[in-house]
Structure formats: C-alpha cells, structure tokens
Design a protein around this motif. Sequence first.
Motif, PDB file in Angstrom:
ATOM      1  N   ALA A  39      71.274  37.785  85.953  1.00  0.00           N
ATOM      2  CA  ALA A  39      72.707  37.478  85.853  1.00  0.00           C
ATOM      3  C   ALA A  39      73.022  36.141  86.510  1.00  0.00           C
ATOM      4  CB  ALA A  39      73.531  38.600  86.493  1.00  0.00           C
ATOM      5  N   ILE A  40      72.400  35.875  87.645  1.00  0.00           N
ATOM      6  CA  ILE A  40      72.613  34.597  88.336  1.00  0.00           C
ATOM      7  C   ILE A  40      72.125  33.439  87.481  1.00  0.00           C
ATOM      8  CG2 ILE A  40      71.873  33.195  90.311  1.00  0.00           C
ATOM      9  CD1 ILE A  40      71.819  35.893  91.909  1.00  0.00           C
ATOM     10  N   SER A  41      70.928  33.563  86.925  1.00  0.00           N
ATOM     11  CA  SER A  41      70.402  32.460  86.109  1.00  0.00           C
ATOM     12  C   SER A  41      71.247  32.271  84.848  1.00  0.00           C
ATOM     13  CB  SER A  41      68.927  32.672  85.753  1.00  0.00           C
ATOM     14  OG  SER A  41      68.761  33.775  84.900  1.00  0.00           O
ATOM     15  N   ARG A  45      73.300  28.842  83.758  1.00  0.00           N
ATOM     16  CA  ARG A  45      73.188  28.213  82.430  1.00  0.00           C
ATOM     17  C   ARG A  45      74.552  28.071  81.757  1.00  0.00           C
ATOM     18  NH1 ARG A  45      68.210  31.101  82.439  1.00  0.00           N
ATOM     19  NH2 ARG A  45      66.495  29.626  82.289  1.00  0.00           N
ATOM     20  N   ARG A  46      75.379  29.110  81.871  1.00  0.00           N
ATOM     21  CA  ARG A  46      76.725  29.027  81.274  1.00  0.00           C
ATOM     22  C   ARG A  46      77.555  27.953  81.963  1.00  0.00           C
ATOM     23  NH1 ARG A  46      75.760  34.402  81.311  1.00  0.00           N
ATOM     24  NH2 ARG A  46      77.080  34.845  83.095  1.00  0.00           N
ATOM     25  N   THR A  47      77.400  27.825  83.273  1.00  0.00           N
ATOM     26  CA  THR A  47      78.111  26.778  84.016  1.00  0.00           C
ATOM     27  C   THR A  47      77.658  25.410  83.535  1.00  0.00           C
ATOM     28  OG1 THR A  47      78.337  28.225  85.929  1.00  0.00           O
ATOM     29  CG2 THR A  47      78.587  25.856  86.315  1.00  0.00           C
ATOM     30  N   SER A  48      76.362  25.240  83.378  1.00  0.00           N
ATOM     31  CA  SER A  48      75.826  23.971  82.877  1.00  0.00           C
ATOM     32  C   SER A  48      76.392  23.653  81.494  1.00  0.00           C
ATOM     33  CB  SER A  48      74.297  24.053  82.810  1.00  0.00           C
ATOM     34  OG  SER A  48      73.772  22.923  82.177  1.00  0.00           O
ATOM     35  N   THR A  72      71.293  19.186  84.590  1.00  0.00           N
ATOM     36  CA  THR A  72      69.832  19.230  84.677  1.00  0.00           C
ATOM     37  C   THR A  72      69.396  20.090  85.853  1.00  0.00           C
ATOM     38  OG1 THR A  72      69.733  17.015  83.728  1.00  0.00           O
ATOM     39  CG2 THR A  72      67.770  17.800  84.858  1.00  0.00           C
ATOM     40  N   LEU A  73      70.057  19.917  86.989  1.00  0.00           N
ATOM     41  CA  LEU A  73      69.706  20.697  88.176  1.00  0.00           C
ATOM     42  C   LEU A  73      70.021  22.175  88.004  1.00  0.00           C
ATOM     43  CD1 LEU A  73      70.932  18.213  90.935  1.00  0.00           C
ATOM     44  CD2 LEU A  73      68.573  18.748  90.310  1.00  0.00           C
ATOM     45  N   LEU A  74      71.161  22.496  87.414  1.00  0.00           N
ATOM     46  CA  LEU A  74      71.518  23.897  87.191  1.00  0.00           C
ATOM     47  C   LEU A  74      70.537  24.573  86.238  1.00  0.00           C
ATOM     48  CD1 LEU A  74      75.406  23.635  86.926  1.00  0.00           C
ATOM     49  CD2 LEU A  74      74.093  24.701  88.765  1.00  0.00           C
ATOM     50  N   ASP A  75      70.165  23.872  85.166  1.00  0.00           N
ATOM     51  CA  ASP A  75      69.199  24.429  84.214  1.00  0.00           C
ATOM     52  C   ASP A  75      67.834  24.626  84.867  1.00  0.00           C
ATOM     53  OD1 ASP A  75      71.058  24.588  82.167  1.00  0.00           O
ATOM     54  OD2 ASP A  75      70.534  22.608  81.357  1.00  0.00           O
ATOM     55  N   ALA A  76      67.413  23.669  85.683  1.00  0.00           N
ATOM     56  CA  ALA A  76      66.126  23.778  86.374  1.00  0.00           C
ATOM     57  C   ALA A  76      66.141  24.937  87.372  1.00  0.00           C
ATOM     58  CB  ALA A  76      65.790  22.464  87.071  1.00  0.00           C
ATOM     59  N   LEU A  77      67.242  25.108  88.075  1.00  0.00           N
ATOM     60  CA  LEU A  77      67.365  26.199  89.030  1.00  0.00           C
ATOM     61  C   LEU A  77      67.328  27.549  88.312  1.00  0.00           C
ATOM     62  CD1 LEU A  77      67.737  27.120  91.930  1.00  0.00           C
ATOM     63  CD2 LEU A  77      70.192  26.749  91.665  1.00  0.00           C
ATOM     64  N   ILE A  81      64.543  30.475  88.890  1.00  0.00           N
ATOM     65  CA  ILE A  81      64.907  31.860  89.216  1.00  0.00           C
ATOM     66  C   ILE A  81      64.217  32.812  88.245  1.00  0.00           C
ATOM     67  CG2 ILE A  81      66.807  33.528  89.205  1.00  0.00           C
ATOM     68  CD1 ILE A  81      68.576  31.239  90.338  1.00  0.00           C
ATOM     69  N   ASP A  82      64.321  32.513  86.952  1.00  0.00           N
ATOM     70  CA  ASP A  82      63.693  33.384  85.943  1.00  0.00           C
ATOM     71  C   ASP A  82      62.187  33.457  86.119  1.00  0.00           C
ATOM     72  OD1 ASP A  82      66.104  33.991  84.728  1.00  0.00           O
ATOM     73  OD2 ASP A  82      65.903  32.453  83.178  1.00  0.00           O
ATOM     74  N   ARG A  83      61.582  32.346  86.389  1.00  0.00           N
ATOM     75  CA  ARG A  83      60.121  32.276  86.450  1.00  0.00           C
ATOM     76  C   ARG A  83      59.579  32.749  87.795  1.00  0.00           C
ATOM     77  NH1 ARG A  83      59.562  27.034  85.912  1.00  0.00           N
ATOM     78  NH2 ARG A  83      59.428  26.794  88.163  1.00  0.00           N
ATOM     79  N   ASP A  84      60.118  32.213  88.885  1.00  0.00           N
ATOM     80  CA  ASP A  84      59.521  32.450  90.199  1.00  0.00           C
ATOM     81  C   ASP A  84      60.145  33.622  90.965  1.00  0.00           C
ATOM     82  OD1 ASP A  84      57.917  30.263  89.664  1.00  0.00           O
ATOM     83  OD2 ASP A  84      59.171  28.869  90.787  1.00  0.00           O
ATOM     84  N   ASP A  85      61.459  33.659  91.027  1.00  0.00           N
ATOM     85  CA  ASP A  85      62.109  34.673  91.858  1.00  0.00           C
ATOM     86  C   ASP A  85      61.878  36.082  91.325  1.00  0.00           C
ATOM     87  OD1 ASP A  85      62.946  32.524  93.317  1.00  0.00           O
ATOM     88  OD2 ASP A  85      65.088  32.826  92.981  1.00  0.00           O
ATOM     89  N   VAL A  86      61.987  36.248  90.026  1.00  0.00           N
ATOM     90  CA  VAL A  86      61.767  37.575  89.435  1.00  0.00           C
ATOM     91  C   VAL A  86      60.334  38.033  89.712  1.00  0.00           C
ATOM     92  CG1 VAL A  86      61.625  38.848  87.256  1.00  0.00           C
ATOM     93  CG2 VAL A  86      63.583  37.367  87.710  1.00  0.00           C
TER      94      VAL A  86
END
Length: 100
Positions: A39-41, A45-48, A72-77, A81-86
């Motif tokens: 949900a955070i990620s 993305r929606r904010t970006s 760019t920073l929001l999309d990278a973050l 999150i999707d890749r590493d935090d999960v």
Amino acid sequence: MMPPSKIAPLRDDLRHKPLPGTAAFIQDQADQDCRDLAAISGLLRRTSTGITPILQRLTFRTLPLAALESCTLLDALAEEIDRDDVTTVQDHAEALCAAR
C-alpha cells in the motif's frame, strides 16, 4: 424472550486468529506487513503520477530545482520497498518461525 445484546458479535475472522507467539501468528503479521508495504509503495507511485503534470506546468523547470527529481525518487523508493522491504519482512518471519 431475551432482549438483543448491545455487544457487537466478534467478526468471524477474529475468531480464527492464531495465538500470539505461534508460527501462524508470525506469518499472519508478516503477511499484513507485506500488504501495508504494498500500500505504501502504491501510494508513492500514485503521488509520483500526480506530481508529474504539475512539474510539466512549471515555467522555470530548466532551473536546477529539487522538485524535478521528486518523481524519480518516489518511483525508486516504491521499487525498493517492493523489492527489498517485502523480502526482508518475509525472510525475518521465516527465520522466526524456524527458530520455534
């Protein structure tokens, strides 16, 4: 006949929750954390996506403005999150369950 109870009945999903401290409980918590991270990620993305048209309207977007890097920073973050935090949450939950 008894009057209806003023106490709301438990939701069905609460009756079948695993006991705290069990492997099933840990896995449920990890699953919830992963849903929250998704949900955070998604929000990032929606904010970006919402910021992009505003940036395109800027008259002085050729200047070195920090705002121009925000999408760019929001999309990278979100990707991180999707890749590493999960993965981190899932791996930690597995380790906790294995230690039981």
